[in-house]
Scaffold this active site. Structure first.
Site, short mmCIF file in Angstrom:
data_model
loop_
_atom_site.label_atom_id
_atom_site.label_comp_id
_atom_site.label_asym_id
_atom_site.label_seq_id
_atom_site.Cartn_x
_atom_site.Cartn_y
_atom_site.Cartn_z
N GLU A 206 -16.71 35.49 -9.18
CA GLU A 206 -17.80 36.15 -9.92
C GLU A 206 -19.09 35.34 -9.85
O GLU A 206 -19.89 35.33 -10.79
CB GLU A 206 -17.41 36.41 -11.38
CG GLU A 206 -16.11 37.16 -11.56
CD GLU A 206 -16.10 38.51 -10.87
OE1 GLU A 206 -17.18 39.00 -10.49
OE2 GLU A 206 -15.02 39.08 -10.73
N GLY A 207 -19.29 34.67 -8.72
CA GLY A 207 -20.47 33.82 -8.55
C GLY A 207 -20.10 32.40 -8.92
O GLY A 207 -19.79 32.12 -10.08
#
Length: 597
Positions: free
Chosen positions: A440-441
């Protein structure tokens, strides 16, 4: 098997005493949500996760998911646990009542999600992706798409997945190659390959609703030309049931370090039918809506792992006899003292406790801000809440997952050699925790989001949304000698954060690399300052209630706050100095020298 007992008393403390959760009842839909009801929900959730999810955590890790000719089979017990999960209503807690959800506050959902993550992180990802997909569709999908998909997603019959990453592009989504060709009937034909797709294929639900990023033929290059499409595994029949299979196939699953019972898939779309979500070429807006929800959820994963690690380390340290304490009061009825009396073990356990409870306090604050932003009728208050959530989202994702990994490693250290072997479950917590810092980054990307995107907004005014309540709190307690040991360190940390923000803004005007050079340290400084704010307020409550029936609980709060201020918060000084040092010593290294050893 590792143990777990839902920390309900601490959750209620954060919900009601620290953040005045009773105020949520002023928002539409939450009027009847009294403390008795909240407590009952938390207690039932704690019972469910302990009885149904914890027992299949280790077995799921040992067996993992199985891929067979495009099908993914989850480990034994997962299908039955998921069936019980949705029948009990945990899947639909915070979903819209118009489509079969329960409409409960995000704050309450977050606390239940923490329990799920603490007991079985792999399991948590299946319903977690459904919640993220729901948020994106709810904000941008046409009403007919919501009517078609939401009832079955709320019931748990259909689940969601997010298809962004491709073999050649992760964070840089502008490079994606997946194509969406118009079909002439309002649908598109989606062709491309996505990788690292969590819950992209599994046997828990009869259908999977994929949200896919792709370029249409006439789209601008890069991220400005990305659109989002809903691409179901099986095409709906138009009446809420299932029709023909779509051209969506799982080509493989990854073999991973951790979260092995969560299917991480290679997904192939071969002319699959999809429908546009929102406007063409505006897919990044919808993606960020889902991504930000998932980033907060990943932060909760770090919190859950930290809580599980702390509980098991405490239990082991209390039982394990080893050596003699340098303190007075040695046990004369045993050949050695328990680990808990040794100073270094106490240092480890207090560090774990201070970080875990501090993160929970901050998580409840952010979750309540989300509820306020969604339900508040005052436009200015709503905007203030939205801006704070936007500012704190990368902090929650990165700081909490860094903390989860640190606390899990500290827990392993308490066990010594017994923590390194599989028997006690601590090594699984370490392996499972590690992914939170990546997906998610990555946490470096979160730091750049904070320092490179959020910090410069409105000339740096956004960070004032956080500093304003901190400074107001400090002004109201200025001169209070009883609180000085908590408020003085908080004030110093807030000043450092403010100074670091100004330094980054000023230097980056002349040298853009300064933001990247200082971003991670700036985020860590922010996280520590936010926890110091939580702990100062916690200590104040403890000092005012220390003589009642729960004297031990409140005394522990005061002592943990004191430990945080004296032994953990000093880390902020090092991060501040790193930001202040600037980026020259990073950027002047000769690229030719990396391999010259």
């Amino acid at each position: 098997m590792p143990l777990y007992q839902a920390p309900i008393r601490d959750m209620l403390f954060a919900y009601y005493e620290l953040h005045q959760g009773e105020s949520l009842r002023t928002l539409s839909g939450f009027e009847e949500l009294d403390r008795e009801t909240v407590t009952a929900i938390l207690e039932e959730a704690g019972r469910f996760v302990g009885e149904r999810l914890l027992p299949i955590n280790r077995s799921g890790d040992e067996v993992g998911c199985l891929w067979q000719e495009g099908r993914v089979i989850t480990p034994a017990g997962f299908k039955e646990a998921y069936r019980d999960f949705v029948e009990a209503g945990w899947n639909s807690m915070a979903l819209d009542t118009d489509y079969g959800g329960q409409g409960l506050p995000k704050t309450l959902h977050m606390l239940v999600d923490e329990m799920i993550c603490a007991c079985n992180l792999s399991f948590s990802l299946y319903p977690g992706l459904t919640n993220g997909a729901w948020e994106a569709l709810d904000s941008y999908a046409a009403p007919e798409l919501k009517e078609l998909y939401f009832p079955r997603m709320a019931s748990g019959e259909w689940s969601g997945a997010m298809c962004l990453t491709e073999p050649h592009c992760g964070t840089d989504l502008g490079l994606l190659r997946t194509r969406a060709e118009p079909s002439g009937d309002g649908s598109y034909r989606i062709t491309g390959t996505k990788i690292f797709i969590t819950a992209g294929e599994h046997d828990l639900t009869e259908n999977i609703v994929h949200l896919v990023l792709a370029h249409t033929p006439d789209a601008p290059a890069g991220i400005k030309g990305i659109s989002m499409f809903v691409v179901p595994k099986i095409l709906p029949d138009g009446e809420g049931g299932l029709g023909e299979p779509n051209n969506v196939a799982c080509g493989a699953i990854e073999h991973k370090m951790g979260i092995k019972a969560s299917a991480t898939c290679v997904m192939n779309f071969d002319g699959a039918r999809g429908w546009l979500v929102g406007e063409a070429n505006k897919g990044m807006r919808a993606m960020f809506k889902m991504m930000n929800i998932e980033r907060l959820a990943v932060g909760t994963q770090g919190l859950g792992i930290a809580e599980a690690a702390y509980q098991n380390a405490v239990a082991y340290a209390q039982e394990r006899l080893q050596g003699r304490s340098p303190m007075a009061g040695q046990r004369t009825d045993a050949p050695a003292d328990p680990l808990t009396v040794h100073p270094d073990i106490r240092r480890i356990l207090l560090t774990m406790r201070a970080l875990t409870e501090g993160c929970r306090a901050l998580a409840v604050w952010v979750a309540q801000l989300i509820d306020q932003a969604a339900g508040c009728s005052d436009p200015e208050e709503r905007e203030r809440a939205e801006e704070l959530v936007a500012l704190l989202t990368p902090v929650v994702k990165a700081y909490f997952t860094d903390t989860g990994f640190e606390v899990a490693n500290l827990g392993m250290q308490v066990y010594g050699g017994h923590g390194y072997i599989r028997e006690h479950g601590m090594e699984q917590l370490v392996r499972d925790a590690r992914i939170g810092q990546i997906y998610e980054g990555t946490n470096g990307v979160q730091a750049m989001d904070l320092a490179g995107r959020k910090l410069p907004m409105a000339g740096g005014a956004l960070i004032e949304r956080f500093l304003e309540p901190v400074r107001a709190y400090l002004r109201a307690r200025e001169g209070d000698a009883h609180l000085a040991e908590f408020t003085v360190p908080l004030a110093e940390a807030a000043d450092r954060l403010d100074s670091a923000a100004r330094t980054l803004l000023q230097r980056s005007a002349a040298e853009p690399a300064e933001i990247g050079a200082g971003a991670v340290d700036f985020l860590q400084l922010f996280g520590l300052t936010a926890l110091a704010y939580m702990w100062a307020r916690t200590a104040e409550i403890g000092l005012s209630r220390g003589d009642g029936d729960e004297a031990v609980f409140y005394a522990a709060k005061i002592r943990t706050a004191r430990f945080f201020m004296r032994r953990v918060l000093p880390r902020a000084e090092a991060h501040y100095r790193a930001v202040d040092a600037g980026g020259e010593c990073l950027m002047d290294f000769d690229d030719r020298a990396w391999s010259q050893r």
